[in-house]
Scaffold this motif. Structure first.
Motif, PDB file in Angstrom:
ATOM      1  N   GLU A 155      40.721  57.047  70.281  1.00  0.00           N
ATOM      2  CA  GLU A 155      39.316  56.660  70.444  1.00  0.00           C
ATOM      3  C   GLU A 155      39.057  56.054  71.826  1.00  0.00           C
ATOM      4  OE1 GLU A 155      40.324  57.313  66.403  1.00  0.00           O
ATOM      5  OE2 GLU A 155      41.197  55.878  67.842  1.00  0.00           O
ATOM      6  N   THR A 183      37.752  58.249  74.985  1.00  0.00           N
ATOM      7  CA  THR A 183      36.345  58.598  75.177  1.00  0.00           C
ATOM      8  C   THR A 183      35.450  57.366  75.261  1.00  0.00           C
ATOM      9  OG1 THR A 183      36.132  58.845  72.760  1.00  0.00           O
ATOM     10  CG2 THR A 183      36.586  60.832  74.038  1.00  0.00           C
ATOM     11  N   ASP A 228      36.602  55.032  80.878  1.00  0.00           N
ATOM     12  CA  ASP A 228      35.889  55.698  81.957  1.00  0.00           C
ATOM     13  C   ASP A 228      35.769  54.801  83.188  1.00  0.00           C
ATOM     14  OD1 ASP A 228      34.394  58.068  82.854  1.00  0.00           O
ATOM     15  OD2 ASP A 228      32.676  56.708  82.883  1.00  0.00           O
ATOM     16  N   LEU A 256      41.684  66.388  71.153  1.00  0.00           N
ATOM     17  CA  LEU A 256      40.221  66.250  71.092  1.00  0.00           C
ATOM     18  C   LEU A 256      39.532  67.569  70.766  1.00  0.00           C
ATOM     19  CD1 LEU A 256      39.579  63.756  74.035  1.00  0.00           C
ATOM     20  CD2 LEU A 256      39.917  63.290  71.596  1.00  0.00           C
ATOM     21  N   ARG A 277      34.401  67.060  74.391  1.00  0.00           N
ATOM     22  CA  ARG A 277      35.172  65.836  74.193  1.00  0.00           C
ATOM     23  C   ARG A 277      36.295  65.712  75.214  1.00  0.00           C
ATOM     24  NH1 ARG A 277      36.952  65.457  68.092  1.00  0.00           N
ATOM     25  NH2 ARG A 277      37.411  63.292  68.727  1.00  0.00           N
ATOM     26  N   GLN A 327      35.247  65.436  78.979  1.00  0.00           N
ATOM     27  CA  GLN A 327      34.814  64.096  79.363  1.00  0.00           C
ATOM     28  C   GLN A 327      35.980  63.282  79.910  1.00  0.00           C
ATOM     29  OE1 GLN A 327      32.997  61.904  76.112  1.00  0.00           O
ATOM     30  NE2 GLN A 327      33.466  59.922  77.065  1.00  0.00           N
ATOM     31  N   VAL A 328      37.150  63.419  79.262  1.00  0.00           N
ATOM     32  CA  VAL A 328      38.342  62.694  79.722  1.00  0.00           C
ATOM     33  C   VAL A 328      38.835  63.270  81.048  1.00  0.00           C
ATOM     34  CG1 VAL A 328      40.693  62.017  79.126  1.00  0.00           C
ATOM     35  CG2 VAL A 328      38.959  62.194  77.334  1.00  0.00           C
TER      36      VAL A 328
END
Length: 480
Positions: free
Chosen positions: A236, A239, A244, A423, A428, A431-432
């Motif tokens: 978890e 994300t 970030d 993911l 999803r 984004q990473v």
């Protein structure tokens, strides 16, 4: 009794925060030790039919405990594959139909029941059955081919006649391999049932307790590490806004450790399953050079190599071994007619990705694997062409530094690839990757033009002077 077990497992699930299906799966795998002990000591010298009935009933019972009425999917697969082999025999069309049916059944199941999370459903053993039953069709097909057309491996694993319905059921529901693997050929299973793996000349049950308990203990260690350290490196968090906002160096470190700990979950259950296979005697693998019995015949992970290798290829060869061997045996080597190893490897990895599921993350992960292997092959080729590089990397000071750097890079890229594998959906895992500036994408995709257009021409071995000189005429040779 069943109600008491269910309530206990529900309580464990509540305390550990592990979903109940996962607890049930782990309970079923660990029950394999009790069942293996009973089979080894009390069914010794019993007929093959007795053992096949035992494996069929106990495996079905555990499957029903885990998946309830949905166990009928396993029964359908068993019946269809048995009819294919019994009616049509070991022919190429049967192999094709078996391949399409088993893989198609699995993919449709994924489309119907899969979610974005890691699902522990009846599809988990279904994917194990998919490979096992496809391999069964291949083995019967090989048994009906001319002997001179077979490789040594195919000759050792092929079967001449179609197994009975009871044998197919027993082979499929065997408690040591039904839930999470390992994969093994029916020829090994038949030899095991016929007690060819006693590892002694006295006709006694094999002494498998200690090696089985060793794998059980190692499984507990990896499960403990995954549970404790995994609580600090959660999926978890990848994300989250906090991840970030972190520095790139921290993100690389976090993903590397997170991926390693996540993989420990798979290793633990493989070790648990392997231990029950050892205890029952299925894992017999001959004797070593010191005449000591080897019980690694169905090992799915070689921990010493996995924990010390510096190369991606070493990780592949020591991790999920039986699935990799299955893919090499029944997919990669059967694609030789393509005449290109790259094409064969790409199609094999595509199959493995589809076997895991239809999500794009699986395909991205296996594509990363192919690129990493190619990069290592390229680097190895460059070093082989340059004596200076060979001397440099073999230097006593450089060698340990190169090992540490290579290992750190391998672990980092593996964790990076596992992000997509976990993911699953593009929005999803992208984004990473975006938050990490696609760091390892740049390395892997940038390496391709760098190798072919810069490094490879630079390190190309020059032609020797002897080969460049024109061949002397007969008259010139006589003059000399």
């Amino acid at each position: 009794m069943l109600g008491v077990i269910t309530r206990v497992l529900q309580s464990i699930s509540y305390v550990t925060s592990i979903p109940e299906p996962g607890i049930r799966l782990l309970f079923a795998i660990l029950c394999g030790y009790l069942l293996a002990w009973f089979q080894r000591d009390f069914l010794h010298r019993k007929g093959a039919t007795v053992k096949h009935v035992y494996f069929s009933l106990t495996g079905f019972g555990l499957a029903y405990f885990c998946y309830g009425i949905y166990v009928y999917h396993s029964l359908i697969s068993i019946l269809v594959n048995y009819l294919l082999l019994a009616v049509l025999g070991g022919t190429l069309p049967v192999v094709v139909v078996s391949f399409i049916f088993n893989l198609g059944y699995l993919v449709i199941a994924y489309l119907v029941v899969s979610t974005d999370d890691y699902d522990i459903l009846w599809t988990t053993p279904q994917c194990i059955m998919c490979l096992r039953l496809i391999g069964l069709a291949f083995d019967l097909y090989d048994g009906n081919r001319p002997q001179e057309e077979l490789s040594k491996e195919q000759s050792q694993l092929c079967i001449k006649t179609a197994p009975s319905l009871l044998q197919v059921t027993s082979y499929t529901f065997y408690f040591g391999g039904y839930f999470v693997g390992p994969q093994f050929a029916i020829r090994r299973f038949q030899d095991f049932v016929d007690e060819k793996f006693l590892a002694n000349t006295d006709g006694k049950p094999p002494d498998t307790t200690l090696p089985a308990l060793k794998r059980l203990f190692l499984g507990v260690v990896y499960a403990t590490v995954h549970t404790i350290v995994g609580s600090m490196f959660t999926t978890e968090y990848l994300t989250s806004q906090e991840f970030d906002n972190s520095s790139l160096l921290y993100k690389v470190f976090f993903v590397a450790v997170w991926g390693r700990i996540l993989i420990a979950r798979y290793i633990s259950v493989w070790l648990f399953a392997e231990g029950s296979c050892i205890l029952s005697g299925l894992a017999f693998n001959g004797h070593d050079e010191y005449n000591q019995v080897k019980w690694d015949g169905v090992a799915n992970v070689r921990l010493r190599i996995y924990e010390t290798t510096w190369a991606w290829k070493g990780c592949i060869e020591s991790f999920n071994i039986n699935t990799s061997q299955w893919a090499a045996r029944y997919i990669y080597k059967r694609l030789r007619f393509l005449g290109n190893k790259m094409y064969s490897q790409a199609l094999t990895l595509f199959f493995l990705a589809l076997w895991h599921g239809y999500f794009i993350g699986y395909f991205v992960c296996f594509f990363f694997e192919m690129l990493c292997v190619q990069l290592e092959n390229h680097v190895t080729a460059l070093v082989a062409k340059s004596p200076r590089l060979q001397n440099f990397f073999s230097h006593p000071v450089v060698r340990p530094i190169a090992f540490v750097c290579s290992r750190a890079l391998t672990i980092s890229v593996m964790g990076y690839a596992v992000v997509a594998f976990t993911l699953l959906r593009y929005h999803r895992f992208s984004q990473v990757y975006y938050s990490m500036y696609y760091i390892w994408h740049w390395l892997l995709f940038g390496w391709i033009p760098l190798f072919y257009f810069v490094l490879n021409p630079m390190f190309r071995k020059p032609k020797s002077n002897a080969s460049q000189e024109p061949e002397k005429t007969t008259e010139e040779k006589k003059t000399e």
